[in-house]
Design a protein around this motif. Structure first.
Motif, PDB file in Angstrom:
ATOM      1  N   VAL A 132       0.836  -1.203   0.000  1.00  0.00           N
ATOM      2  CA  VAL A 132       0.000   0.000   0.000  1.00  0.00           C
ATOM      3  C   VAL A 132       0.868   1.250   0.000  1.00  0.00           C
ATOM      4  O   VAL A 132       0.623   2.201  -0.759  1.00  0.00           O
TER       5      VAL A 132
ATOM      6  N   THR B 167       1.602   9.047   1.265  1.00  0.00           N
ATOM      7  CA  THR B 167       1.204  10.362   0.745  1.00  0.00           C
ATOM      8  C   THR B 167       2.162  11.451   1.203  1.00  0.00           C
ATOM      9  O   THR B 167       2.604  12.275   0.407  1.00  0.00           O
TER      10      THR B 167
ATOM     11  N   SER C 276      -0.958   4.318   3.783  1.00  0.00           N
ATOM     12  CA  SER C 276      -1.404   5.311   2.798  1.00  0.00           C
ATOM     13  C   SER C 276      -0.984   6.702   3.234  1.00  0.00           C
ATOM     14  O   SER C 276      -0.551   7.525   2.422  1.00  0.00           O
TER      15      SER C 276
ATOM     16  N   ALA D 227      -8.115   4.288   1.079  1.00  0.00           N
ATOM     17  CA  ALA D 227      -7.499   3.369   2.036  1.00  0.00           C
ATOM     18  C   ALA D 227      -8.563   2.633   2.834  1.00  0.00           C
ATOM     19  O   ALA D 227      -8.452   1.434   3.092  1.00  0.00           O
TER      20      ALA D 227
ATOM     21  N   ARG E  71      -5.406  -0.289  -7.362  1.00  0.00           N
ATOM     22  CA  ARG E  71      -4.520  -0.856  -6.338  1.00  0.00           C
ATOM     23  C   ARG E  71      -4.919  -2.258  -5.924  1.00  0.00           C
ATOM     24  O   ARG E  71      -4.071  -3.068  -5.535  1.00  0.00           O
TER      25      ARG E  71
ATOM     26  N   THR F 154       0.736   3.990  -3.088  1.00  0.00           N
ATOM     27  CA  THR F 154       0.330   5.367  -2.835  1.00  0.00           C
ATOM     28  C   THR F 154       1.456   6.331  -3.183  1.00  0.00           C
ATOM     29  O   THR F 154       1.250   7.314  -3.891  1.00  0.00           O
TER      30      THR F 154
ATOM     31  N   MET G 199      -7.173  10.091  -0.178  1.00  0.00           N
ATOM     32  CA  MET G 199      -6.369   8.948   0.212  1.00  0.00           C
ATOM     33  C   MET G 199      -7.052   8.154   1.320  1.00  0.00           C
ATOM     34  O   MET G 199      -7.105   6.926   1.279  1.00  0.00           O
TER      35      MET G 199
END
Lengths: 450, 450
Positions: A331, A407, A403, A364, B286, A335, A360
């Motif tokens: 993940v 980010t 995530s 997520a 994803r 991201t 996001m």
């Protein structure tokens, strides 16, 4: 269509060199482009490569040297004396000459410049040596065709005749005033089609995209891509025309940047190539991130060890360590790579960090719920219903955390001028691994009261 | 230097559109390049964007549309009727026109072609529609300047005058025989400098690099980079000149390939951009690899679960699950990415699979010994000396296994025509994770006799 280098051909050339059969060699090389001959040099040892190069015209030799990869060229040129080098540097485009000289020891560099017989070339090189490699000034070449705005088309053609000797491809003729200030450009097409006594002032385009010497290479490449330019003039802060950057140099910038990004993502350090490098160089390229990853994982080991008593009670807890780690890693990387991509594109107005985070969190949440349910069902399947809430809640938290890290890390790295692609690499995986395992065991001890 | 799109500027334009202040809008747009106006369109809603576009010259409008990103353009053009579209397609370069039409439903495509007022353009488009997007034929444009070998320079200039209307940038003038067979090229520079009654046959270069229509885009891009070409002519199997590919289209190929590679490595599927896409699209991009990773990790969980009784006895075994997983993953990715890089470069004669494997084993042995000793020392540090041989031997094996997988997977994928960069992604990590954990527990039960 194009030349294909075969083992047989290389052997044929090697045999001709050993036999000192210069006629055959010259005839064979005559058929090839300099870029192809560069390809052959890679396959020869230094001695034979030098022999072949010495047979050829200096101008062709200069192009061959300009085409070699940096690492190979540096090694190859070690056996050259400064006068040897100067003969080739004399014939190169100024930007290639500077690239080559920058790879040499300072003493060699100064000797070569002093030995150049083309004094204009020496002046060009001294001008260009001032600039960093990764700004417009470091990419530009001094060779270009410029004409004064007061000329006629006929005078302009005369000027081109005089200046064109040094300029391989004429993309545009730049129009300047008496102080060399860039005023605009006129395409060769227009010059071909114009009346011979027409004034340049009447046919030139004022609207010209240019870059200043201090602009980063990345920005130059963006500008040339956005406006589909073949060449862009480079000016100083006063607007004086200093040089031009051609698209082939920018293609190199684009390719290099992509390779750097992929190396950052995959945890390779330094400039290595699988085939040609020594074992030690290959080890060194991998080891830094491997050790960093190992140290991170050993910190995770320390975390797990503090929950030893819980593990003795519920051994099944250990089974979920891999999914916690790999989900966090995946993940985070996904991201980060999307954020890096949107940072690189800079298209339109960029969303604020707040907007990105909001989106996001939603993405997520959905992914976390799906992966959490999947792992939860697996707990039921192996007959561990009490682990369902622990594993699913831990996975949801891990997806959210990863995530968030994915980010903000590239945005933060970008702010500090570090290649944000690093955030899609081993660094973020290790951090997420560590965070995830901490969260997992914390949730386990809270929910299972062990 | 170049136009910078600000929020204030967009608001200013929006206000002018609402007020239908066409004079201001025309004056503002006059100052900008089409690529900049494309950037503004992204920030407007469909209605206002259409209003702005309709104000502008058709030729400028066509360039703006050619500059839009595929996804946005497809959505934007849904509101256009076929006659609307035809007006713009009439003004586009044939390669851009074909790209745009390929995004439209078949019916619209055929209607637009039937409605084109430029019949030559219609013929060009029908020719180009035959080719796949990812071969030379799909990249080329029909617009070019060709002259018969029997002409003089003066006649050639007349030809250029007639043909040049359609051709934005004249890179080269191609020389053909009566049957349109490509014989060579002559640079505009040469034409400018030649005597007017000189024969083309005497001044042209026979030596011209060309590509056939069926060559893969990747190969075209390699050829243009290798020989630093601005444009390359495209011929059919009989050697007839059909079109040319310009460097700006190849830059797009290079950039796209780099993005695809990074998406493959980071486990993103489909064509997404962080900023503009919907939540569901981002989730979908994803999820496939996340689920694949999760399933792999749950298989690892099953392996770990079979060693439950051992774990109950020696809980500290669990602490090393992360380092086994992350080292395997990191080594696999590093190795695969270097192999992918050397596959992509195809420079010189490539080493055999056997040579690669031999080198790989040596590098892996060294790295494995270093990481193994590091983890072994940690075992001593936490007072678990009996785990030293288990953990170090397992890590050494994992590094060797992961290097092996990282070497053969991309080579195998490449043989089957799949993008080998996938091997640097979640797939190889998951497989290595699984293999590593199996190896670790096997070694543990053998060495510790538990």
């Amino acid at each position: 269509m194009t030349f294909e280098l075969t083992k047989e051909y290389v052997e044929h050339i090697q045999a001709a060199i050993e036999a000192q059969d210069d006629t055959t060699l010259r005839a064979e090389m005559e058929e090839l482009y300099p870029a192809d001959i560069s390809g052959i040099l890679y396959e020869l040892d230094t001695e034979t490569a030098r022999y072949l190069l010495a047979l050829l015209d200096r101008k062709v030799g200069a192009e061959i040297l300009a085409n070699l990869e940096v690492i190979d060229r540096q090694e190859f040129l070690q056996s050259f004396t400064s006068p040897d080098l100067a003969q080739y540097v004399d014939e190169m485009d100024s930007d290639d000459a500077v690239d080559l000289l920058n790879e040499q020891p300072i003493q060699t560099r100064e000797e070569v410049i002093a030995l150049l017989s083309d004094r204009e070339q020496a002046r060009f090189i001294l001008d260009l040596l001032h600039y960093d490699e990764d700004v417009a000034g470091g990419l530009m070449q001094k060779e270009l065709i410029k004409i004064n705005i007061n000329l006629t088309v006929n005078q302009c053609i005369e000027e081109i005749r005089q200046q064109a000797e040094n300029v391989e491809n004429v993309y545009s003729v730049y129009v300047v005033d008496d102080a060399d200030k860039l005023l605009g450009r006129v395409s060769l097409k227009k010059i071909v089609l114009a009346r011979k006594n027409a004034k340049i002032a009447d046919i030139y385009e004022e609207d010209v995209i240019f870059v200043e010497t201090y602009r980063p290479a990345q920005e130059v490449s963006e500008v040339m891509q956005r406006y589909d330019l073949d060449a862009v003039p480079v000016v100083n802060v006063q607007g004086r025309l200093l040089g031009q950057i051609t698209i082939d140099d920018v293609v190199d910038v684009i390719t290099e940047q992509a390779e750097l990004d992929i190396q950052a993502i995959t945890g390779i350090t330094g400039d290595v190539e699988e085939e040609d490098d020594t074992i030690w160089k290959l080890v060194g390229a991998r080891l830094p991130w491997l050790i960093a990853g190992a140290v991170g994982s050993l910190m995770a080991a320390t975390v797990i060890n503090t929950f030893n008593s819980q593990l003795t009670k519920i051994a099944a807890l250990a089974a979920f360590i891999p999914i916690i780690g790999s989900t966090g890693g995946n993940v985070g990387i996904q991201t980060a790579s999307l954020i890096v991509q949107s940072l690189a594109e800079k298209s339109g107005l960029s969303a604020t960090v707040g907007q990105r985070l909001a989106k996001m969190v939603l993405v997520a949440l959905i992914n976390g719920l799906i992966i959490g349910s999947l792992a939860g069902s697996y707990c039921l399947l192996i007959g561990e219903p009490r682990l369902v809430p622990v594993v699913s809640l831990a996975l949801l938290t891990v997806v959210l955390l990863a995530s968030f890290m994915g980010t903000i890390t590239p945005i933060a790295l970008n702010r500090f001028g570090i290649n944000p692609a690093i955030a899609s690499g081993p660094f973020i995986t290790t951090v997420n691994d560590l965070l995830g395992i901490g969260v997992y065991f914390l949730i386990a001890s809270l929910l299972l009261s062990i």
